[in-house]
Design a protein around this motif. Sequence first.
Motif, PDB file in Angstrom:
ATOM      1  N   SER A 217       7.130 -13.948 -11.060  1.00 39.91           N
ATOM      2  CA  SER A 217       8.202 -13.388 -10.303  1.00 39.91           C
ATOM      3  C   SER A 217       8.865 -12.973  -9.368  1.00 39.91           C
ATOM      4  CB  SER A 217       8.478 -12.826 -11.738  1.00 39.91           C
ATOM      5  OG  SER A 217       8.508 -11.288 -11.529  1.00 39.91           O
ATOM      6  N   LYS A 218       7.998 -12.079  -8.547  1.00 41.14           N
ATOM      7  CA  LYS A 218       8.901 -11.993  -7.223  1.00 41.14           C
ATOM      8  C   LYS A 218       6.907 -11.842  -6.778  1.00 41.14           C
ATOM      9  CE  LYS A 218       8.992  -6.694  -8.207  1.00 41.14           C
ATOM     10  NZ  LYS A 218       9.398  -5.661  -7.674  1.00 41.14           N
ATOM     11  N   GLN A 219       7.689 -12.102  -5.350  1.00 41.26           N
ATOM     12  CA  GLN A 219       6.654 -11.230  -4.008  1.00 41.26           C
ATOM     13  C   GLN A 219       5.922 -10.347  -3.621  1.00 41.26           C
ATOM     14  OE1 GLN A 219       7.511 -13.059  -0.300  1.00 41.26           O
ATOM     15  NE2 GLN A 219       5.311 -13.010   0.774  1.00 41.26           N
ATOM     16  N   ALA A 220       4.585 -10.330  -3.819  1.00 45.59           N
ATOM     17  CA  ALA A 220       4.608  -9.015  -4.005  1.00 45.59           C
ATOM     18  C   ALA A 220       3.973  -7.932  -2.701  1.00 45.59           C
ATOM     19  CB  ALA A 220       2.672  -9.310  -4.417  1.00 45.59           C
ATOM     20  N   PRO A 221       3.995  -6.854  -2.475  1.00 45.08           N
ATOM     21  CA  PRO A 221       4.367  -7.171  -1.195  1.00 45.08           C
ATOM     22  C   PRO A 221       3.629  -7.009   0.208  1.00 45.08           C
ATOM     23  CG  PRO A 221       4.494  -4.676  -2.515  1.00 45.08           C
ATOM     24  CD  PRO A 221       4.206  -5.846  -3.613  1.00 45.08           C
ATOM     25  N   SER A 222       3.969  -7.450   1.170  1.00 45.91           N
ATOM     26  CA  SER A 222       3.366  -7.336   2.679  1.00 45.91           C
ATOM     27  C   SER A 222       3.449  -6.659   3.108  1.00 45.91           C
ATOM     28  CB  SER A 222       3.021  -8.604   2.847  1.00 45.91           C
ATOM     29  OG  SER A 222       5.143  -9.183   3.397  1.00 45.91           O
TER      30      SER A 222
ATOM     31  N   ARG B 107       1.368  -1.595   5.241  1.00 51.52           N
ATOM     32  CA  ARG B 107       1.645  -0.540   4.871  1.00 51.52           C
ATOM     33  C   ARG B 107       1.040  -0.498   3.523  1.00 51.52           C
ATOM     34  NH1 ARG B 107       6.697   2.980   5.230  1.00 51.52           N
ATOM     35  NH2 ARG B 107       5.701   4.722   3.867  1.00 51.52           N
ATOM     36  N   ALA B 108       0.964  -1.843   2.873  1.00 57.07           N
ATOM     37  CA  ALA B 108       1.512  -2.425   1.487  1.00 57.07           C
ATOM     38  C   ALA B 108      -0.283  -2.769   1.605  1.00 57.07           C
ATOM     39  CB  ALA B 108       2.239  -3.707   1.656  1.00 57.07           C
TER      40      ALA B 108
ATOM     41  N   LYS C 215      -1.940   0.080   1.032  1.00 54.71           N
ATOM     42  CA  LYS C 215      -1.389   0.503  -1.141  1.00 54.71           C
ATOM     43  C   LYS C 215      -2.593  -0.078  -1.474  1.00 54.71           C
ATOM     44  CE  LYS C 215       2.787   3.090  -0.238  1.00 54.71           C
ATOM     45  NZ  LYS C 215       4.374   2.742  -0.830  1.00 54.71           N
ATOM     46  N   ARG C 216      -2.625  -1.350  -1.142  1.00 51.11           N
ATOM     47  CA  ARG C 216      -3.524  -2.247  -2.199  1.00 51.11           C
ATOM     48  C   ARG C 216      -5.329  -1.853  -2.068  1.00 51.11           C
ATOM     49  NH1 ARG C 216      -3.098  -7.572  -4.436  1.00 51.11           N
ATOM     50  NH2 ARG C 216      -4.855  -8.808  -4.494  1.00 51.11           N
ATOM     51  N   GLN C 217      -5.144  -1.800  -0.857  1.00 50.62           N
ATOM     52  CA  GLN C 217      -7.265  -0.764  -0.693  1.00 50.62           C
ATOM     53  C   GLN C 217      -7.274   0.519  -1.396  1.00 50.62           C
ATOM     54  OE1 GLN C 217      -7.009  -0.778   3.451  1.00 50.62           O
ATOM     55  NE2 GLN C 217      -7.929  -2.947   3.755  1.00 50.62           N
ATOM     56  N   ALA C 218      -5.945   1.061  -1.460  1.00 52.71           N
ATOM     57  CA  ALA C 218      -6.040   2.316  -2.330  1.00 52.71           C
ATOM     58  C   ALA C 218      -6.252   2.212  -4.112  1.00 52.71           C
ATOM     59  CB  ALA C 218      -4.991   2.861  -1.984  1.00 52.71           C
ATOM     60  N   ILE C 219      -5.262   0.914  -4.305  1.00 56.28           N
ATOM     61  CA  ILE C 219      -5.585   0.622  -5.292  1.00 56.28           C
ATOM     62  C   ILE C 219      -6.089   0.082  -6.263  1.00 56.28           C
ATOM     63  CG2 ILE C 219      -4.229  -0.658  -7.197  1.00 56.28           C
ATOM     64  CD1 ILE C 219      -1.751  -0.461  -5.555  1.00 56.28           C
ATOM     65  N   VAL C 220      -6.521  -0.810  -5.388  1.00 53.92           N
ATOM     66  CA  VAL C 220      -8.236  -1.170  -5.627  1.00 53.92           C
ATOM     67  C   VAL C 220      -9.418  -0.778  -6.314  1.00 53.92           C
ATOM     68  CG1 VAL C 220      -9.829  -3.158  -5.253  1.00 53.92           C
ATOM     69  CG2 VAL C 220      -6.951  -4.094  -4.781  1.00 53.92           C
ATOM     70  N   ARG C 221      -9.306   0.805  -4.873  1.00 52.95           N
ATOM     71  CA  ARG C 221     -10.446   0.888  -5.084  1.00 52.95           C
ATOM     72  C   ARG C 221     -10.269   2.218  -5.811  1.00 52.95           C
ATOM     73  NH1 ARG C 221      -9.299   1.685   0.956  1.00 52.95           N
ATOM     74  NH2 ARG C 221      -8.020   3.467   0.484  1.00 52.95           N
TER      75      ARG C 221
ATOM     76  N   LYS D  82       2.526   4.249 -11.027  1.00 57.95           N
ATOM     77  CA  LYS D  82       2.784   3.115 -11.889  1.00 57.95           C
ATOM     78  C   LYS D  82       3.393   1.929 -11.316  1.00 57.95           C
ATOM     79  CE  LYS D  82       3.403   3.495 -16.842  1.00 57.95           C
ATOM     80  NZ  LYS D  82       2.717   2.851 -17.465  1.00 57.95           N
ATOM     81  N   VAL D  83       5.197   1.953 -11.072  1.00 57.32           N
ATOM     82  CA  VAL D  83       5.867   0.444 -10.251  1.00 57.32           C
ATOM     83  C   VAL D  83       4.853   0.214  -9.743  1.00 57.32           C
ATOM     84  CG1 VAL D  83       7.720   0.458  -9.884  1.00 57.32           C
ATOM     85  CG2 VAL D  83       7.804   1.582 -11.378  1.00 57.32           C
ATOM     86  N   THR D  84       4.607   0.979  -8.522  1.00 57.10           N
ATOM     87  CA  THR D  84       3.811   0.162  -7.488  1.00 57.10           C
ATOM     88  C   THR D  84       2.844  -0.673  -7.408  1.00 57.10           C
ATOM     89  OG1 THR D  84       4.816   2.286  -5.938  1.00 57.10           O
ATOM     90  CG2 THR D  84       2.857   0.637  -4.532  1.00 57.10           C
ATOM     91  N   VAL D  85       1.611  -0.487  -8.565  1.00 53.42           N
ATOM     92  CA  VAL D  85       0.840  -1.074  -8.648  1.00 53.42           C
ATOM     93  C   VAL D  85       0.820  -2.079  -9.329  1.00 53.42           C
ATOM     94  CG1 VAL D  85      -1.503  -1.244 -10.404  1.00 53.42           C
ATOM     95  CG2 VAL D  85      -0.787   1.241  -9.316  1.00 53.42           C
ATOM     96  N   TYR D  86       2.007  -2.262 -10.995  1.00 60.14           N
ATOM     97  CA  TYR D  86       2.627  -3.154 -10.692  1.00 60.14           C
ATOM     98  C   TYR D  86       3.238  -3.965 -10.113  1.00 60.14           C
ATOM     99  CZ  TYR D  86       1.686  -2.405 -15.542  1.00 60.14           C
ATOM    100  OH  TYR D  86       0.691  -1.767 -16.958  1.00 60.14           O
ATOM    101  N   ASN D  87       3.880  -3.998  -8.601  1.00 65.41           N
ATOM    102  CA  ASN D  87       3.948  -4.035  -7.772  1.00 65.41           C
ATOM    103  C   ASN D  87       3.145  -5.618  -6.528  1.00 65.41           C
ATOM    104  OD1 ASN D  87       7.158  -3.704  -8.113  1.00 65.41           O
ATOM    105  ND2 ASN D  87       6.983  -2.069  -6.373  1.00 65.41           N
ATOM    106  N   HIS D  88       1.951  -4.789  -6.544  1.00 66.37           N
ATOM    107  CA  HIS D  88       1.291  -5.736  -5.793  1.00 66.37           C
ATOM    108  C   HIS D  88       0.505  -6.291  -6.884  1.00 66.37           C
ATOM    109  CE1 HIS D  88       0.880  -3.382  -1.803  1.00 66.37           C
ATOM    110  NE2 HIS D  88       1.663  -2.278  -2.503  1.00 66.37           N
TER     111      HIS D  88
END
Length: 214
Positions: free
Chosen positions: A5-10, A13-14, A17-23, A49-55
């Motif tokens: 529904s929307k583009q993931a953060p890019s 910095r994004a 954050k994405r790498q930290a979430i995956v780890r 948790k919102v950031t996780v879902y945003n990604h």
Amino acid sequence: MSVDSKQAPSGPRAALKRQAIVRAAREAFLREGFGVGMDAIAAGAGVSKVTVYNHFGSKEALFTAVITEALDEPLGSASAAGLEGLAEADDLRSAFIDAARTWVNAVRTNQDVIALRNLVAAELHRFPELGKAWQGHGPEGHHPAVAAALRSLADQGRLLIPDLEAAIIQLYALLVFPHIVFSAYGTAIDDGLTERLITSGVDMFLGHYGPRGD
């Protein structure tokens, strides 16, 4: 919430954050399985948790990202470097065997990847899109170092490869798939047989794709 529904953060910095979430997700999935809560993953990553879902949009999408990254690990920097050097090797067979040993050893000894592979098998019935996402990369997309090495050797005329996609899968089948199958059943191929599979596998591959008359 969906990444559709929307583009993931890019941006840089994004990406961090994405790498930290995956780890964090990888550690959580290994510790608690697929049932771990997204709150725990977010806390481990130091984000909301919102950031996780945003990604990622969903736990399934995050799990897919973790698995895809992990399954690519066995062909890390050391084995990739060995493969990249094949085109310059004077003794192709010897260099190929050395690169294969590094690759196979990584497949055999990376316990996290083995555990995650087994977790995929246990969870695949819950979301078959995981298999589709993995398949969607294609053999060449999974490990570009393998494709690049074989393509370079073909361009030099040192190998004759009319179908690169098939050749990549055949190389996997000869070198790493036996260990993946055995680990799925909770056992392993011993060192002696592993070495024989490597040397004979390389010989079979080079024998099939080597220039005729060599």
